[in-house]
Scaffold this motif. Structure first.
Motif, mmCIF file in Angstrom:
data_model
loop_
_atom_site.group_PDB
_atom_site.id
_atom_site.type_symbol
_atom_site.label_atom_id
_atom_site.label_comp_id
_atom_site.label_asym_id
_atom_site.label_seq_id
_atom_site.Cartn_x
_atom_site.Cartn_y
_atom_site.Cartn_z
ATOM 1 N N LEU A 54 -34.120 -12.331 44.723
ATOM 2 C CA LEU A 54 -35.916 -11.640 44.609
ATOM 3 C C LEU A 54 -36.025 -10.225 46.092
ATOM 4 C CD1 LEU A 54 -38.657 -12.654 45.346
ATOM 5 C CD2 LEU A 54 -38.404 -13.731 47.330
ATOM 6 N N HIS A 55 -34.608 -10.310 46.536
ATOM 7 C CA HIS A 55 -34.566 -9.014 46.832
ATOM 8 C C HIS A 55 -34.333 -7.614 45.648
ATOM 9 C CE1 HIS A 55 -34.459 -9.965 51.516
ATOM 10 N NE2 HIS A 55 -35.141 -10.726 50.639
ATOM 11 N N GLN A 56 -33.766 -7.946 45.489
ATOM 12 C CA GLN A 56 -33.204 -6.702 44.172
ATOM 13 C C GLN A 56 -34.276 -6.590 43.640
ATOM 14 O OE1 GLN A 56 -30.001 -7.751 41.162
ATOM 15 N NE2 GLN A 56 -29.744 -6.286 40.163
ATOM 16 N N VAL A 57 -35.225 -7.914 42.968
ATOM 17 C CA VAL A 57 -36.274 -7.315 42.034
ATOM 18 C C VAL A 57 -37.253 -7.090 43.026
ATOM 19 C CG1 VAL A 57 -38.112 -8.654 41.072
ATOM 20 C CG2 VAL A 57 -36.148 -9.425 40.642
ATOM 21 N N ILE A 58 -37.661 -7.010 44.407
ATOM 22 C CA ILE A 58 -38.792 -6.171 45.280
ATOM 23 C C ILE A 58 -37.799 -4.946 45.213
ATOM 24 C CG2 ILE A 58 -39.744 -6.623 47.060
ATOM 25 C CD1 ILE A 58 -39.755 -9.522 47.887
ATOM 26 N N HIS A 59 -36.533 -4.681 45.932
ATOM 27 C CA HIS A 59 -36.419 -3.091 45.373
ATOM 28 C C HIS A 59 -36.359 -2.284 44.513
ATOM 29 C CE1 HIS A 59 -33.442 0.130 46.676
ATOM 30 N NE2 HIS A 59 -32.696 0.066 45.510
ATOM 31 N N TRP A 60 -36.186 -2.889 43.288
ATOM 32 C CA TRP A 60 -36.459 -1.844 41.704
ATOM 33 C C TRP A 60 -37.437 -2.205 41.540
ATOM 34 C CZ3 TRP A 60 -39.817 -3.348 37.999
ATOM 35 C CH2 TRP A 60 -39.634 -2.430 36.812
ATOM 36 N N LEU A 61 -38.889 -2.679 41.919
ATOM 37 C CA LEU A 61 -40.114 -2.359 42.394
ATOM 38 C C LEU A 61 -40.565 -1.517 43.383
ATOM 39 C CD1 LEU A 61 -43.215 -2.625 41.100
ATOM 40 C CD2 LEU A 61 -42.947 -4.714 42.418
ATOM 41 N N THR A 62 -40.207 -1.763 44.467
ATOM 42 C CA THR A 62 -40.717 -0.614 45.708
ATOM 43 C C THR A 62 -40.106 0.670 46.302
ATOM 44 O OG1 THR A 62 -40.070 -2.002 47.411
ATOM 45 C CG2 THR A 62 -42.335 -3.006 46.342
ATOM 46 N N GLY A 63 -38.501 -0.062 45.593
ATOM 47 C CA GLY A 63 -37.388 0.582 47.034
ATOM 48 C C GLY A 63 -37.431 0.152 47.933
ATOM 49 N N PHE A 117 -48.330 -2.663 52.588
ATOM 50 C CA PHE A 117 -46.387 -2.635 51.595
ATOM 51 C C PHE A 117 -46.727 -1.452 50.560
ATOM 52 C CE2 PHE A 117 -44.264 -5.159 48.468
ATOM 53 C CZ PHE A 117 -43.313 -5.397 49.196
ATOM 54 N N PHE A 118 -47.973 -1.674 49.661
ATOM 55 C CA PHE A 118 -48.225 -0.939 48.792
ATOM 56 C C PHE A 118 -47.684 1.024 49.125
ATOM 57 C CE2 PHE A 118 -47.682 -4.559 46.515
ATOM 58 C CZ PHE A 118 -46.613 -4.769 45.435
ATOM 59 N N ASP A 169 -35.669 -1.499 51.310
ATOM 60 C CA ASP A 169 -34.434 -2.522 50.941
ATOM 61 C C ASP A 169 -34.390 -3.589 52.100
ATOM 62 O OD1 ASP A 169 -34.350 -1.529 53.136
ATOM 63 O OD2 ASP A 169 -32.225 0.426 53.426
ATOM 64 N N ASP A 170 -32.837 -4.229 51.992
ATOM 65 C CA ASP A 170 -33.883 -5.680 53.138
ATOM 66 C C ASP A 170 -34.391 -5.411 54.647
ATOM 67 O OD1 ASP A 170 -32.067 -6.448 50.725
ATOM 68 O OD2 ASP A 170 -30.591 -7.576 51.265
ATOM 69 N N SER A 171 -33.783 -4.697 55.307
ATOM 70 C CA SER A 171 -34.122 -4.224 56.643
ATOM 71 C C SER A 171 -35.618 -3.627 56.620
ATOM 72 C CB SER A 171 -33.093 -3.229 57.558
ATOM 73 O OG SER A 171 -32.863 -1.605 56.352
ATOM 74 N N LYS A 172 -35.990 -3.140 55.427
ATOM 75 C CA LYS A 172 -37.446 -2.371 55.438
ATOM 76 C C LYS A 172 -38.389 -3.997 54.804
ATOM 77 C CE LYS A 172 -41.442 -0.228 55.542
ATOM 78 N NZ LYS A 172 -41.088 1.168 56.638
ATOM 79 N N LEU A 173 -37.890 -4.523 54.185
ATOM 80 C CA LEU A 173 -38.328 -5.823 53.718
ATOM 81 C C LEU A 173 -39.033 -7.070 54.818
ATOM 82 C CD1 LEU A 173 -37.315 -7.411 50.905
ATOM 83 C CD2 LEU A 173 -39.693 -6.175 50.753
ATOM 84 N N GLN A 174 -37.792 -6.593 55.750
ATOM 85 C CA GLN A 174 -37.902 -7.726 57.217
ATOM 86 C C GLN A 174 -38.514 -7.067 58.154
ATOM 87 O OE1 GLN A 174 -36.922 -11.066 57.080
ATOM 88 N NE2 GLN A 174 -36.270 -10.434 54.993
ATOM 89 N N GLU A 175 -38.643 -6.093 58.559
ATOM 90 C CA GLU A 175 -39.416 -5.387 58.844
ATOM 91 C C GLU A 175 -40.732 -4.609 58.549
ATOM 92 O OE1 GLU A 175 -40.711 -0.513 59.535
ATOM 93 O OE2 GLU A 175 -38.503 -0.366 59.520
ATOM 94 N N LEU A 176 -41.399 -4.981 57.385
ATOM 95 C CA LEU A 176 -42.721 -5.066 57.005
ATOM 96 C C LEU A 176 -43.202 -6.791 57.349
ATOM 97 C CD1 LEU A 176 -42.321 -3.342 53.222
ATOM 98 C CD2 LEU A 176 -43.646 -2.631 55.859
#
Length: 120
Positions: A37-46, A65-66, A48-55
């Motif tokens: 899932l994180h790989q897919v989100i990274h591909w779409l948005t750029g 987010f966008f 990384d895991d730490s930025k996702l957790q921050e958001l």
């Protein structure tokens, strides 16, 4: 179905943190991993895991987010129906981006190969 102005407004105000656990549950229930899932989100948005957790921790809205995302140029190749809407017919950029993400999560949950999901 054509999204209304109210629908667009609701999408902008919805928080990523409120939807993210549903994404995780959806893909894990179907035998896929949080890492995929994180790989897919990274591909779409750029992001990384730490930025996702921050958001998630910041309770960022999809609008924020966008705005922070570096959207993949190949995202326009994401087409089809999701939640009753044809993605390529959505005229609001933010709503379209949210539906891109929904579509990618849906494809992952349905067992589609990552190479196909990532439009390689």
């Amino acid at each position: 179905m054509k999204p209304t102005a109210e629908h667009h407004e609701r999408m902008a105000k919805m928080t990523f943190a409120s939807v993210y656990p549903h994404y995780v549950n959806k893909v894990e229930k179907k035998g896929r991993s949080k890492e995929e899932l994180h790989q897919v989100i990274h591909w779409l948005t750029g992001f990384d895991d730490s930025k996702l957790q921050e958001l998630v921790a910041e309770n960022a809205t999809f609008k924020t987010f966008f705005e922070l995302a570096n959207l993949n140029p190949a995202a326009e190749l994401i087409t089809g129906m999701i939640c009753g809407y044809r993605i390529e017919e959505i005229d609001n950029p933010l709503t379209k981006q949210v539906r891109y993400l929904d579509k990618l999560v849906d494809e992952l949950a349905k067992g589609r190969k990552l190479e196909k999901i990532l439009r390689n």
